[in-house]
Design a protein around this motif. Structure first.
Motif, PDB file in Angstrom:
ATOM      1  N   SER A   1      87.377 -59.590   8.208  1.00 28.46           N
ATOM      2  CA  SER A   1      87.181 -58.331   8.917  1.00 28.46           C
ATOM      3  C   SER A   1      86.266 -58.538  10.127  1.00 28.46           C
ATOM      4  O   SER A   1      85.472 -59.488  10.161  1.00 28.46           O
ATOM      5  CB  SER A   1      86.547 -57.298   7.984  1.00 28.46           C
ATOM      6  N   ASP A   4      90.762 -61.927  -3.245  1.00 27.37           N
ATOM      7  CA  ASP A   4      91.458 -61.154  -2.212  1.00 27.37           C
ATOM      8  C   ASP A   4      90.486 -60.258  -1.443  1.00 27.37           C
ATOM      9  O   ASP A   4      90.563 -60.146  -0.217  1.00 27.37           O
ATOM     10  CB  ASP A   4      92.570 -60.304  -2.827  1.00 27.37           C
ATOM     11  N   GLU A   5      89.568 -59.616  -2.174  1.00 26.58           N
ATOM     12  CA  GLU A   5      88.629 -58.707  -1.518  1.00 26.58           C
ATOM     13  C   GLU A   5      87.625 -59.471  -0.659  1.00 26.58           C
ATOM     14  O   GLU A   5      87.309 -59.060   0.466  1.00 26.58           O
ATOM     15  CB  GLU A   5      87.897 -57.857  -2.560  1.00 26.58           C
ATOM     16  N   ALA A   8      83.242 -51.463  -0.542  1.00 24.72           N
ATOM     17  CA  ALA A   8      84.686 -51.458  -0.767  1.00 24.72           C
ATOM     18  C   ALA A   8      85.045 -50.957  -2.155  1.00 24.72           C
ATOM     19  O   ALA A   8      86.023 -50.215  -2.322  1.00 24.72           O
ATOM     20  CB  ALA A   8      85.245 -52.864  -0.563  1.00 24.72           C
ATOM     21  N   TRP A   9      84.254 -51.351  -3.154  1.00 26.74           N
ATOM     22  CA  TRP A   9      84.607 -51.028  -4.536  1.00 26.74           C
ATOM     23  C   TRP A   9      83.812 -49.861  -5.101  1.00 26.74           C
ATOM     24  O   TRP A   9      83.999 -49.493  -6.261  1.00 26.74           O
ATOM     25  CB  TRP A   9      84.418 -52.268  -5.409  1.00 26.74           C
ATOM     26  N   ARG A  21      89.297 -60.611   2.455  1.00 26.08           N
ATOM     27  CA  ARG A  21      89.450 -59.486   3.383  1.00 26.08           C
ATOM     28  C   ARG A  21      88.148 -59.234   4.125  1.00 26.08           C
ATOM     29  O   ARG A  21      88.137 -59.021   5.345  1.00 26.08           O
ATOM     30  CB  ARG A  21      89.878 -58.230   2.621  1.00 26.08           C
ATOM     31  N   ILE A  22      87.031 -59.277   3.396  1.00 27.05           N
ATOM     32  CA  ILE A  22      85.724 -59.052   4.006  1.00 27.05           C
ATOM     33  C   ILE A  22      85.422 -60.132   5.054  1.00 27.05           C
ATOM     34  O   ILE A  22      84.985 -59.841   6.162  1.00 27.05           O
ATOM     35  CB  ILE A  22      84.622 -59.028   2.925  1.00 27.05           C
ATOM     36  N   LYS A  62      91.661 -60.774  -7.785  1.00 25.78           N
ATOM     37  CA  LYS A  62      91.215 -59.515  -7.180  1.00 25.78           C
ATOM     38  C   LYS A  62      89.924 -59.729  -6.394  1.00 25.78           C
ATOM     39  O   LYS A  62      89.771 -59.224  -5.273  1.00 25.78           O
ATOM     40  CB  LYS A  62      91.007 -58.456  -8.265  1.00 25.78           C
ATOM     41  N   LYS A  83      79.071 -55.497   1.394  1.00 27.08           N
ATOM     42  CA  LYS A  83      80.463 -55.191   1.724  1.00 27.08           C
ATOM     43  C   LYS A  83      81.312 -54.963   0.472  1.00 27.08           C
ATOM     44  O   LYS A  83      82.183 -54.085   0.447  1.00 27.08           O
ATOM     45  CB  LYS A  83      81.068 -56.319   2.571  1.00 27.08           C
ATOM     46  N   LEU A  84      81.057 -55.738  -0.576  1.00 24.19           N
ATOM     47  CA  LEU A  84      81.768 -55.527  -1.849  1.00 24.19           C
ATOM     48  C   LEU A  84      81.412 -54.173  -2.435  1.00 24.19           C
ATOM     49  O   LEU A  84      82.276 -53.443  -2.941  1.00 24.19           O
ATOM     50  CB  LEU A  84      81.399 -56.624  -2.851  1.00 24.19           C
TER      51      LEU A  84
END
Length: 335
Positions: A290, A282-283, A71-72, A286-287, A279, A67-68
């Motif tokens: 979700s 936060d990510e 996203a990135w 969010r994951i 950072k 997932k990271l």
């Protein structure tokens, strides 16, 4: 000797500086230098799992890594560095470059170890920085279906009438072991500890009725419990679990001390810039929040958490004291 520029020159310089500032603002360019987080991540991230591949921590780590990476738009690789009950992988990250590119997914052991082991090669509060508490885990008091008892009270009565019966755990000085010794203590029973090298072999011997009971993680035992091959008598933690709403907590049944939650959480080396920690936190939060994250975590019979580094730090300091009390009460020693 002091030299003074003519007033007209000074006014011109001021006007140029002002114009440059206005132009930068109009173009969306900050006059302040870029923070460390602005360029992060710009290369591959390594997520260290301090346990062998295939376990719940490893599976969750690979979910987070995927997932990271999505996203990135960067590569996030999982690296298993097992050994020492998690100490080897924890220490590797504690001594890594504090740049956000080496990340640790640890379990409750990392905060239990200071009370269990005389000397660790790292200090969890000085050498590691908390990022986020990803999920809560569940330990289940489980018995083979061949055993007659259907409640913790019946198990305790049996143990009192038959002292020395074997009980299994997924390792010495683990949460499973601490829970087992705690039950012996608060219920005043005598059972013989049989440590296994992980939850899978423990579950296999429970299925074979080799041990009378065991504290197993729900992730490993869930399928066998649902199939009726193992019987869940109670769970640890403060609340009943969504995956098994009919199974009471140990606290509900009058056995104190089992309210402490097991968990999985992310850390980075302590000197990692705070902007990068935020950072990443936060990510990950969010994951975890979700729909895909919740579904993936609950598939592992875990409870999604998320939260800030500050939230996780409070949980760590609280659990350090609570697990320390359990260790003193039970007399369990690490290797």
């Amino acid at each position: 000797m002091n030299y003074h520029l003519p007033v007209s020159v000074m006014r011109a310089a001021t006007a140029v500086a002002l114009f440059a500032s206005i132009a930068a603002t109009a173009l969306g360019v900050s006059s302040h230098p870029a923070s460390a987080a602005d360029a992060y991540p710009s290369r591959r991230i390594t997520l260290v799992i301090p346990y062998p591949a295939g376990g719940a921590t490893d599976v969750l780590g690979r979910l987070l890594a995927n997932k990271l990476s999505e996203a990135w738009k960067t590569t996030v690789v999982v690296e298993n560095k097992s050994g020492g009950g998690g100490v080897v992988g924890n220490d590797f990250v504690a001594k890594a470059q504090p740049d956000g590119y080496t990340v640790l997914l640890a379990i409750t052991q990392i905060i239990q170890a200071p009370s269990l082991v005389a000397k660790l090669p790292y200090d969890v509060f000085k050498d590691l920085a908390p990022v986020t508490q990803v999920a809560l885990s569940t330990i289940v008091l489980t018995v083979p279906e061949q055993q007659p008892f259907k409640s913790v009270k019946e198990l305790v009565d049996y143990a009192k009438a038959n002292p020395g019966k074997p009980y299994g755990t997924f390792g010495n000085a683990t949460t499973s072991h601490l829970y087992g010794e705690l039950l012996k203590n608060v219920a005043n029973i005598d059972m013989t500890h049989v440590p296994y090298r992980g939850s899978a072999p423990l579950t296999n011997d429970l299925l074979a009725n080799t041990v009378t009971m065991g504290f197993v993680d729900l992730t490993t035992a869930s399928a066998q419990i649902k199939a009726g091959k193992l019987r869940a008598l109670a769970v640890g933690g403060e609340k009943r679990r969504k995956a098994m709403p009919d199974v009471p907590t140990m606290a509900e049944l009058g056995y104190p001390g089992f309210e402490i939650e097991g968990w999985l959480g992310v850390f980075v080396p302590a000197a990692t810039p705070k902007e990068i920690v935020k950072k990443l936190s936060d990510e990950l939060a969010r994951i975890v929040a979700s729909p895909e994250g919740i579904a993936g975590i609950e598939t592992l019979s875990l409870v999604p958490v998320g939260g800030s580094p500050e939230d996780f730090d409070k949980a760590l300091r609280r659990d350090l004291v609570k697990w320390g009390d359990v260790v003193k009460q039970t007399g369990v020693k690490g290797e």
